[in-house]
Enzyme design. Structure first.
Site, PDB file in Angstrom:
ATOM      1  N   LYS A  98       0.359  -1.246  -0.041  1.00  0.00           N
ATOM      2  CA  LYS A  98       0.005   0.540  -0.521  1.00  0.00           C
ATOM      3  C   LYS A  98       1.004   1.023   0.041  1.00  0.00           C
ATOM      4  O   LYS A  98       0.421   2.791  -0.373  1.00  0.00           O
ATOM      5  CB  LYS A  98      -1.030  -0.111   0.996  1.00  0.00           C
ATOM      6  CG  LYS A  98      -1.558   1.138   0.855  1.00  0.00           C
ATOM      7  CD  LYS A  98      -2.654   1.577   0.329  1.00  0.00           C
ATOM      8  CE  LYS A  98      -3.504   3.221   0.041  1.00  0.00           C
ATOM      9  NZ  LYS A  98      -4.848   3.053   1.210  1.00  0.00           N
TER      10      LYS A  98
ATOM     11  N   LYS B 174      -0.050  11.350   5.400  1.00  0.00           N
ATOM     12  CA  LYS B 174       0.035  10.875   6.061  1.00  0.00           C
ATOM     13  C   LYS B 174       0.623   9.395   5.987  1.00  0.00           C
ATOM     14  O   LYS B 174       1.588   8.818   6.020  1.00  0.00           O
ATOM     15  CB  LYS B 174      -1.340  10.041   6.676  1.00  0.00           C
ATOM     16  CG  LYS B 174      -1.315   8.843   8.909  1.00  0.00           C
ATOM     17  CD  LYS B 174      -1.894   7.310   7.267  1.00  0.00           C
ATOM     18  CE  LYS B 174      -2.677   7.680   6.838  1.00  0.00           C
ATOM     19  NZ  LYS B 174      -3.126   6.215   6.800  1.00  0.00           N
TER      20      LYS B 174
END
Length: 290
Positions: free
Chosen positions: A169, A237
């Site tokens: 990811k 983030k």
């Protein structure tokens, strides 16, 4: 059909939980947002008063939370205390690989099967059940989770041991950020040169430069429509996760570093609540073309 506890009913979790209900699963969900709970109830699920209530009696628990502190608080602080041995815990949040490893280790102590299964595809993918799901964990646990994951995504792949899903990811997010930045630069160049940006991007989308972002977002980017499907705050983030993962294995990701700074700049300029396609505004500002 399974009894599923679903924690985190936001932009992604809400449609995902609804798909599970539609597939015949008994879904009990929890979120701090009352409107999110109402959506689950309207879809045929059950709203829980707390995370512990959501997972009580569940055979499968799915978490879809914003960041690693939330996963640590909810999973390590509540979920693992409230589920039985043999429960399958699928964390679909995008978090640091080391947090996924910590959750898996603690789960193993308690006889809970754990998978890290972050997703790509954004709000559209969640609504259409076409997400790409990258899964880390034991092969047998992946096989057990596969029917549920197939309800949520179109591309479901076991990528390796615990934490591997989060690494994949991270790679996804650095690529997505880079493509958004390049599409933004292409739009600025086309418009500054007096070329119709829509016509230009239509051509690019049919050639070697074709990509999913051009397919899905070129019209809204040209129209400067940045309703959040995935917020710049969250992408900021995620870029931090990618850079930290690179440091852990001693590799240099110079382009990723630059894209991370562009995303950080967007956040600093007040665009954090906008869709990550708002990188276009950052590039425009750099060119003095707001």
């Amino acid at each position: 059909m399974s009894r599923i506890g679903f924690i985190g009913l936001g932009i992604m979790g809400s449609p995902m939980s609804a798909h599970l209900v539609a597939a015949g699963h008994r879904v009990t969900g929890f979120d701090l947002n009352e409107d999110a709970l109402a959506k689950l109830t309207a879809a045929g699920g059950t709203a829980a008063a707390s995370a512990r209530d959501a997972v009580e009696g569940a055979e499968v628990v799915i978490t879809m939370l914003p960041d690693h502190p939330h996963v640590e608080e909810v999973v390590l602080g509540t979920v693992l205390d409230g589920v039985a041995r043999g429960t399958l815990l699928i964390d679909m949040s995008t978090i640091r690989p080391e947090t996924s490893l910590a959750v898996a280790e603690e789960g193993a102590k308690r006889g809970v099967r754990v998978l890290d299964a972050p997703v790509s595809g954004g709000e559209t993918g969640a609504k259409q059940a076409t997400l790409s799901i990258m899964v880390g964990g034991e092969e047998g646990d992946f096989a057990a989770a596969r029917p549920i994951l197939d309800t949520l995504g179109k591309t479901v792949v076991h990528v390796g041991p615990h934490g591997s899903g989060q690494v994949v990811k991270a790679a996804n997010q650095l690529m997505v950020g880079g493509i958004y930045a390049l599409v933004a630069e292409a739009i600025v160049l086309l418009e500054a040169s007096g070329v119709d940006a829509k016509a230009g991007l239509d051509v690019l989308a049919g050639g070697l430069a074709a990509n999913r972002i051009l397919d899905l977002k070129r019209d809204t980017m040209i129209a400067r429509e940045f309703r959040p499907g995935f917020r710049i705050d969250l992408h900021h983030k995620d870029m931090g996760i990618a850079l930290a993962a690179a440091r852990q294995v001693d590799v240099a990701l110079p382009v990723t570093g630059l894209i991370a700074q562009l995303i950080a700049s967007g956040r600093a300029q007040g665009y954090g609540s906008l869709d990550h396609s708002a990188l276009l505004k950052v590039v425009e500002n750099l060119s003095g073309r707001p």
